[in-house]
Design a protein around this motif. Sequence first.
Motif, PDB file in Angstrom:
ATOM      1  N   MET A   1     -16.171  16.930  26.839  1.00  0.00           N
ATOM      2  CA  MET A   1     -17.428  16.349  26.340  1.00  0.00           C
ATOM      3  C   MET A   1     -18.433  16.242  27.425  1.00  0.00           C
ATOM      4  O   MET A   1     -18.227  16.314  28.563  1.00  0.00           O
ATOM      5  CB  MET A   1     -17.199  14.857  25.857  1.00  0.00           C
ATOM      6  N   ASP A   2     -19.832  16.304  27.008  1.00  0.00           N
ATOM      7  CA  ASP A   2     -20.739  16.228  28.282  1.00  0.00           C
ATOM      8  C   ASP A   2     -20.813  14.951  28.879  1.00  0.00           C
ATOM      9  O   ASP A   2     -20.753  13.975  28.466  1.00  0.00           O
ATOM     10  CB  ASP A   2     -22.261  16.521  27.403  1.00  0.00           C
ATOM     11  N   ALA A   3     -20.783  14.819  30.133  1.00  0.00           N
ATOM     12  CA  ALA A   3     -21.083  13.479  31.023  1.00  0.00           C
ATOM     13  C   ALA A   3     -22.164  12.935  30.638  1.00  0.00           C
ATOM     14  O   ALA A   3     -22.116  11.804  31.145  1.00  0.00           O
ATOM     15  CB  ALA A   3     -20.681  13.941  32.334  1.00  0.00           C
ATOM     16  N   THR A   4     -23.264  13.377  30.184  1.00  0.00           N
ATOM     17  CA  THR A   4     -24.523  12.782  29.909  1.00  0.00           C
ATOM     18  C   THR A   4     -24.516  12.161  28.704  1.00  0.00           C
ATOM     19  O   THR A   4     -25.455  11.416  28.259  1.00  0.00           O
ATOM     20  CB  THR A   4     -25.674  13.783  29.907  1.00  0.00           C
ATOM     21  N   ASP A   5     -23.378  12.263  27.732  1.00  0.00           N
ATOM     22  CA  ASP A   5     -23.477  11.674  26.489  1.00  0.00           C
ATOM     23  C   ASP A   5     -23.471   9.986  26.636  1.00  0.00           C
ATOM     24  O   ASP A   5     -22.674   9.544  27.467  1.00  0.00           O
ATOM     25  CB  ASP A   5     -22.285  12.011  25.764  1.00  0.00           C
ATOM     26  N   ARG A   6     -24.335   9.440  25.964  1.00  0.00           N
ATOM     27  CA  ARG A   6     -24.367   8.050  26.333  1.00  0.00           C
ATOM     28  C   ARG A   6     -24.351   7.113  24.729  1.00  0.00           C
ATOM     29  O   ARG A   6     -24.082   6.037  24.916  1.00  0.00           O
ATOM     30  CB  ARG A   6     -26.114   7.580  26.707  1.00  0.00           C
ATOM     31  N   THR A   7     -23.855   7.842  23.677  1.00  0.00           N
ATOM     32  CA  THR A   7     -23.696   6.965  22.514  1.00  0.00           C
ATOM     33  C   THR A   7     -22.514   7.885  21.713  1.00  0.00           C
ATOM     34  O   THR A   7     -22.410   9.009  22.032  1.00  0.00           O
ATOM     35  CB  THR A   7     -24.955   7.062  21.572  1.00  0.00           C
ATOM     36  N   PRO A   8     -21.976   7.067  20.847  1.00  0.00           N
ATOM     37  CA  PRO A   8     -20.952   7.926  19.844  1.00  0.00           C
ATOM     38  C   PRO A   8     -21.624   9.141  19.126  1.00  0.00           C
ATOM     39  O   PRO A   8     -21.098  10.140  19.253  1.00  0.00           O
ATOM     40  CB  PRO A   8     -20.734   6.823  19.247  1.00  0.00           C
ATOM     41  N   ALA A   9     -22.858   8.897  18.905  1.00  0.00           N
ATOM     42  CA  ALA A   9     -23.498  10.145  18.145  1.00  0.00           C
ATOM     43  C   ALA A   9     -23.753  11.270  19.080  1.00  0.00           C
ATOM     44  O   ALA A   9     -23.837  12.403  18.808  1.00  0.00           O
ATOM     45  CB  ALA A   9     -24.830   9.649  17.455  1.00  0.00           C
ATOM     46  N   ASP A  10     -24.173  11.080  20.419  1.00  0.00           N
ATOM     47  CA  ASP A  10     -23.869  12.033  21.298  1.00  0.00           C
ATOM     48  C   ASP A  10     -22.881  12.820  21.567  1.00  0.00           C
ATOM     49  O   ASP A  10     -22.839  13.830  21.662  1.00  0.00           O
ATOM     50  CB  ASP A  10     -24.503  11.271  22.858  1.00  0.00           C
ATOM     51  N   LEU A  11     -21.648  12.175  21.451  1.00  0.00           N
ATOM     52  CA  LEU A  11     -20.290  12.488  21.828  1.00  0.00           C
ATOM     53  C   LEU A  11     -20.004  13.618  20.418  1.00  0.00           C
ATOM     54  O   LEU A  11     -19.606  14.533  20.668  1.00  0.00           O
ATOM     55  CB  LEU A  11     -19.074  11.624  21.591  1.00  0.00           C
ATOM     56  N   VAL A 187     -19.047   4.358  24.529  1.00  0.00           N
ATOM     57  CA  VAL A 187     -18.715   5.412  25.221  1.00  0.00           C
ATOM     58  C   VAL A 187     -17.790   5.310  26.424  1.00  0.00           C
ATOM     59  O   VAL A 187     -16.965   6.094  26.553  1.00  0.00           O
ATOM     60  CB  VAL A 187     -19.789   6.430  25.452  1.00  0.00           C
ATOM     61  N   GLU A 188     -18.264   4.335  27.345  1.00  0.00           N
ATOM     62  CA  GLU A 188     -17.559   4.102  28.316  1.00  0.00           C
ATOM     63  C   GLU A 188     -16.107   3.520  28.242  1.00  0.00           C
ATOM     64  O   GLU A 188     -15.154   4.132  28.724  1.00  0.00           O
ATOM     65  CB  GLU A 188     -18.299   3.020  29.130  1.00  0.00           C
ATOM     66  N   ARG A 189     -15.889   2.680  27.315  1.00  0.00           N
ATOM     67  CA  ARG A 189     -14.559   2.251  26.676  1.00  0.00           C
ATOM     68  C   ARG A 189     -13.714   3.526  26.114  1.00  0.00           C
ATOM     69  O   ARG A 189     -12.585   3.367  26.557  1.00  0.00           O
ATOM     70  CB  ARG A 189     -14.643   1.105  25.801  1.00  0.00           C
ATOM     71  N   ALA A 190     -14.370   4.231  25.559  1.00  0.00           N
ATOM     72  CA  ALA A 190     -13.584   5.168  24.611  1.00  0.00           C
ATOM     73  C   ALA A 190     -13.196   6.111  25.441  1.00  0.00           C
ATOM     74  O   ALA A 190     -12.111   6.696  25.627  1.00  0.00           O
ATOM     75  CB  ALA A 190     -14.534   5.945  23.625  1.00  0.00           C
ATOM     76  N   ARG A 191     -13.968   6.561  26.705  1.00  0.00           N
ATOM     77  CA  ARG A 191     -13.371   7.545  27.894  1.00  0.00           C
ATOM     78  C   ARG A 191     -12.272   6.759  28.544  1.00  0.00           C
ATOM     79  O   ARG A 191     -11.316   7.634  29.006  1.00  0.00           O
ATOM     80  CB  ARG A 191     -14.536   8.015  28.656  1.00  0.00           C
ATOM     81  N   ALA A 192     -12.749   5.780  28.816  1.00  0.00           N
ATOM     82  CA  ALA A 192     -11.381   4.905  29.728  1.00  0.00           C
ATOM     83  C   ALA A 192     -10.081   4.844  28.709  1.00  0.00           C
ATOM     84  O   ALA A 192      -9.026   5.106  29.352  1.00  0.00           O
ATOM     85  CB  ALA A 192     -11.955   3.401  29.911  1.00  0.00           C
TER      86      ALA A 192
END
Length: 260
Positions: A1-11, A187-192
């Motif tokens: 995934m792109d590190a710049t993604d900031r919302t679930p829709a971005d993901l 997004v932060e929690r999902a990545r963690a």
Amino acid sequence: MDATDRTPADLLSSALVTDPARPLVTFYDDATGERVELSVATLANWVAKTANLLQDELSAEPGDRLALLLPAHWQSAVWLLACSATGVVAEVNGDPAAADLVVAGPDTLETARACSGERVALSLRPLGVRFPQPPEGFADYAVEVPGQGDRFTPYAPVAPGAPALTVHGGSGGSGSGILELTGAQVVERARADAEARGLISGSRLLSPLSYDSWEGLSAGLYAPLAAGASVILCRNAADLSPEALTRRRESERVTHSAGE
């Protein structure tokens, strides 16, 4: 995934660019025998249509609150991501009387009638078909969504720091409380969570967890999406025999499991 993604829709948008054909959500309902597999592209199409329904037909605006009264289901995942795309706050198990609009399944229709705004009903029948008889006072999702556009553009950009998700009945995992998150925090929690579970691109996570807590939402959608992985979402799996569960793990090439 792109590190710049900031919302679930971005993901989801990044996944659509990276590998649109890979399976993203495989859904089982062991009470009906249903199995549905959705690729990134197929799920994204449902999300776009649902976001257009929200924005154009239901007149939902960023910051509006949607009480999501649905079980863990592939269509629930669609609604969660459509809310993210439009800036609507998805309130899982939220109070419909305090919400601007409500989305309900067949088991929560009476509760949903407390909403004075727009009401949408899902039959949750195999293949997402319509109700045999439309519930009075509700728009039937299966009737309304097919005619919506296959591409979605929000009227206003969705701010990553704006409220995006509220989980009633689970504060980070099991237990009581209310968890409120912005899109960026989701997004932060999902990545963690994906890192903690060891999920990587190509992983396949089996989850029998409900969507009534962050743990269930993360395992059943957000963490696999953040990792470039897939989820096998199992509803009504409690009565599966160990042998049947083993066969499913093998047939679905499961690499990780939740709720164990």
